[in-house]
Design a protein around this motif. Structure first.
Motif, PDB file in Angstrom:
ATOM      1  N   PRO A   2       0.817  -1.215   0.000  1.00  0.00           N
ATOM      2  CA  PRO A   2       0.000   0.000   0.000  1.00  0.00           C
ATOM      3  C   PRO A   2       0.855   1.271   0.000  1.00  0.00           C
ATOM      4  CG  PRO A   2       0.039  -0.948   2.197  1.00  0.00           C
ATOM      5  CD  PRO A   2       0.792  -1.892   1.298  1.00  0.00           C
ATOM      6  N   LEU A   3       0.212   2.377  -0.329  1.00  0.00           N
ATOM      7  CA  LEU A   3       0.886   3.666  -0.352  1.00  0.00           C
ATOM      8  C   LEU A   3       1.298   4.075   1.060  1.00  0.00           C
ATOM      9  CD1 LEU A   3      -1.472   5.442  -2.885  1.00  0.00           C
ATOM     10  CD2 LEU A   3       0.789   4.482  -3.326  1.00  0.00           C
ATOM     11  N   ASN A   4       2.338   4.886   1.167  1.00  0.00           N
ATOM     12  CA  ASN A   4       2.858   5.285   2.475  1.00  0.00           C
ATOM     13  C   ASN A   4       2.033   6.412   3.106  1.00  0.00           C
ATOM     14  OD1 ASN A   4       3.796   7.813   1.461  1.00  0.00           O
ATOM     15  ND2 ASN A   4       5.668   6.839   0.753  1.00  0.00           N
ATOM     16  N   THR A   5       2.366   6.747   4.347  1.00  0.00           N
ATOM     17  CA  THR A   5       1.589   7.748   5.082  1.00  0.00           C
ATOM     18  C   THR A   5       1.693   9.137   4.462  1.00  0.00           C
ATOM     19  OG1 THR A   5       3.398   8.013   6.652  1.00  0.00           O
ATOM     20  CG2 THR A   5       1.605   6.535   7.288  1.00  0.00           C
ATOM     21  N   ALA A   6       2.806   9.455   3.807  1.00  0.00           N
ATOM     22  CA  ALA A   6       2.906  10.757   3.140  1.00  0.00           C
ATOM     23  C   ALA A   6       1.857  10.861   2.034  1.00  0.00           C
ATOM     24  CB  ALA A   6       4.307  10.959   2.576  1.00  0.00           C
ATOM     25  N   CYS A   7       1.688   9.787   1.261  1.00  0.00           N
ATOM     26  CA  CYS A   7       0.653   9.768   0.218  1.00  0.00           C
ATOM     27  C   CYS A   7      -0.734   9.875   0.829  1.00  0.00           C
ATOM     28  CB  CYS A   7       0.763   8.495  -0.617  1.00  0.00           C
ATOM     29  SG  CYS A   7       2.211   8.417  -1.685  1.00  0.00           S
TER      30      CYS A   7
ATOM     31  N   ALA B 260      -6.506  -0.952  -6.427  1.00  0.00           N
ATOM     32  CA  ALA B 260      -6.297  -1.203  -4.992  1.00  0.00           C
ATOM     33  C   ALA B 260      -5.810   0.061  -4.284  1.00  0.00           C
ATOM     34  CB  ALA B 260      -5.306  -2.349  -4.798  1.00  0.00           C
ATOM     35  N   ASN B 261      -4.848   0.757  -4.863  1.00  0.00           N
ATOM     36  CA  ASN B 261      -4.297   1.932  -4.197  1.00  0.00           C
ATOM     37  C   ASN B 261      -5.289   3.088  -4.127  1.00  0.00           C
ATOM     38  OD1 ASN B 261      -1.815   0.866  -3.406  1.00  0.00           O
ATOM     39  ND2 ASN B 261      -0.879   1.311  -5.378  1.00  0.00           N
TER      40      ASN B 261
ATOM     41  N   MET C 261      -7.065  -6.784  -5.941  1.00  0.00           N
ATOM     42  CA  MET C 261      -5.929  -7.689  -5.782  1.00  0.00           C
ATOM     43  C   MET C 261      -5.242  -7.373  -4.453  1.00  0.00           C
ATOM     44  SD  MET C 261      -2.794  -8.727  -8.312  1.00  0.00           S
ATOM     45  CE  MET C 261      -2.325  -7.100  -8.770  1.00  0.00           C
ATOM     46  N   PRO C 262      -4.923  -8.406  -3.672  1.00  0.00           N
ATOM     47  CA  PRO C 262      -4.224  -8.173  -2.403  1.00  0.00           C
ATOM     48  C   PRO C 262      -2.802  -7.669  -2.649  1.00  0.00           C
ATOM     49  CG  PRO C 262      -5.024 -10.440  -2.542  1.00  0.00           C
ATOM     50  CD  PRO C 262      -5.246  -9.805  -3.872  1.00  0.00           C
ATOM     51  N   TYR C 263      -2.301  -6.903  -1.696  1.00  0.00           N
ATOM     52  CA  TYR C 263      -0.898  -6.485  -1.732  1.00  0.00           C
ATOM     53  C   TYR C 263      -0.032  -7.708  -1.464  1.00  0.00           C
ATOM     54  CZ  TYR C 263      -2.841  -1.787  -1.372  1.00  0.00           C
ATOM     55  OH  TYR C 263      -3.537  -0.631  -1.588  1.00  0.00           O
ATOM     56  N   ARG C 264       1.219  -7.624  -1.847  1.00  0.00           N
ATOM     57  CA  ARG C 264       2.124  -8.741  -1.654  1.00  0.00           C
ATOM     58  C   ARG C 264       3.427  -8.224  -1.066  1.00  0.00           C
ATOM     59  NH1 ARG C 264       4.547 -11.911  -5.683  1.00  0.00           N
ATOM     60  NH2 ARG C 264       6.382 -11.521  -4.464  1.00  0.00           N
ATOM     61  N   ASP C 265       4.234  -9.139  -0.577  1.00  0.00           N
ATOM     62  CA  ASP C 265       5.527  -8.719  -0.035  1.00  0.00           C
ATOM     63  C   ASP C 265       6.475  -8.390  -1.191  1.00  0.00           C
ATOM     64  OD1 ASP C 265       6.546 -11.143  -0.973  1.00  0.00           O
ATOM     65  OD2 ASP C 265       6.368 -12.112   0.975  1.00  0.00           O
TER      66      ASP C 265
ATOM     67  N   GLN D  94      -1.623 -12.663   1.992  1.00  0.00           N
ATOM     68  CA  GLN D  94      -2.474 -11.767   1.229  1.00  0.00           C
ATOM     69  C   GLN D  94      -2.878 -10.613   2.137  1.00  0.00           C
ATOM     70  OE1 GLN D  94      -5.527 -13.420  -1.147  1.00  0.00           O
ATOM     71  NE2 GLN D  94      -4.033 -14.586  -2.294  1.00  0.00           N
ATOM     72  N   LEU D  95      -2.278  -9.460   1.908  1.00  0.00           N
ATOM     73  CA  LEU D  95      -2.580  -8.250   2.658  1.00  0.00           C
ATOM     74  C   LEU D  95      -3.603  -7.458   1.858  1.00  0.00           C
ATOM     75  CD1 LEU D  95      -1.834  -6.420   5.098  1.00  0.00           C
ATOM     76  CD2 LEU D  95      -0.190  -5.311   3.568  1.00  0.00           C
ATOM     77  N   THR D  96      -4.797  -7.310   2.409  1.00  0.00           N
ATOM     78  CA  THR D  96      -5.884  -6.663   1.690  1.00  0.00           C
ATOM     79  C   THR D  96      -6.054  -5.222   2.150  1.00  0.00           C
ATOM     80  OG1 THR D  96      -7.530  -7.323   3.323  1.00  0.00           O
ATOM     81  CG2 THR D  96      -7.104  -8.874   1.500  1.00  0.00           C
TER      82      THR D  96
END
Length: 184
Positions: free
Chosen positions: A47-52, A86-87, A119-123, A132-134
């Motif tokens: 996922p996008l970072n906290t700044a985003c 997703a983002n 789509m789930p995020y991935r490492d 699977q990080l959703t």
């Protein structure tokens, strides 16, 4: 228009489209696909970072408060690719949490019917992803971080150099509200 999800009744929508629509007298379209981005290592995309997240929250709140957009329906548009879908959903849901006081479940509820699903995020490793990080997982993590930050600040734990203005709402203890908010 492609997929369309109502986020705030008659005011804010999320949509996934091939090309950006032409501005109309009753609607305003914006896209963050090329401005709020994730720098991948391998096949990861977020996922996008906290700044985003902070930039997005400020951007969307400003649009909702802009007098020139007061009579327009606002559409957050994204391209039809798995990463941007997703983002962009992640961003609008974090705005609902941070700026509208929604729970993770409430924030994600409008998106439950998306087809195809997100789509789930991935490492960031080279091989197949082992988990699977959703988006709902990320929203739950944000809620936990918020509660820990509020507790930390309440206990006088703010360190020198920490700035409340780094949060999209000015402070982790008191969320900002945009027009149309029913909470707070």
């Amino acid at each position: 228009m492609g997929e369309k999800v109502e986020v705030i009744k008659d005011r804010l929508y999320w949509t996934c489209i091939r090309t950006a629509p032409v501005e109309a007298k009753d609607s305003h379209f914006f896209c963050t696909d090329d401005t709020l981005t994730y720098d991948p290592y391998y096949s990861d995309f977020g996922p996008l970072n906290t700044a985003c997240v902070c930039r997005y929250c400020r951007l969307l709140t400003a649009k909702l408060n802009d007098p020139s957009l007061a009579n327009k329906v606002i559409f957050h548009c994204c391209r039809q690719s798995a990463d941007t879908r997703a983002n962009s959903v992640f961003l609008i849901c974090t705005w609902l949490q941070l700026c509208q006081g929604k729970t993770p479940e409430e924030a994600f509820r409008p998106f439950l019917g998306l087809r195809p699903g997100l789509m789930p995020y991935r490492d960031a490793s080279l091989g197949p992803s082992t988990f699977q990080l959703t988006v709902p997982h990320c929203l739950a993590g944000l809620e936990r971080a918020e509660s820990k930050a509020a507790k930390h600040a309440h206990m006088g734990g703010r360190r020198d150099g920490e700035r409340c203005e780094d949060w999209p709402n000015g402070t982790p203890e008191k969320p900002a509200r945009a027009p149309g908010s029913t909470n707070g």
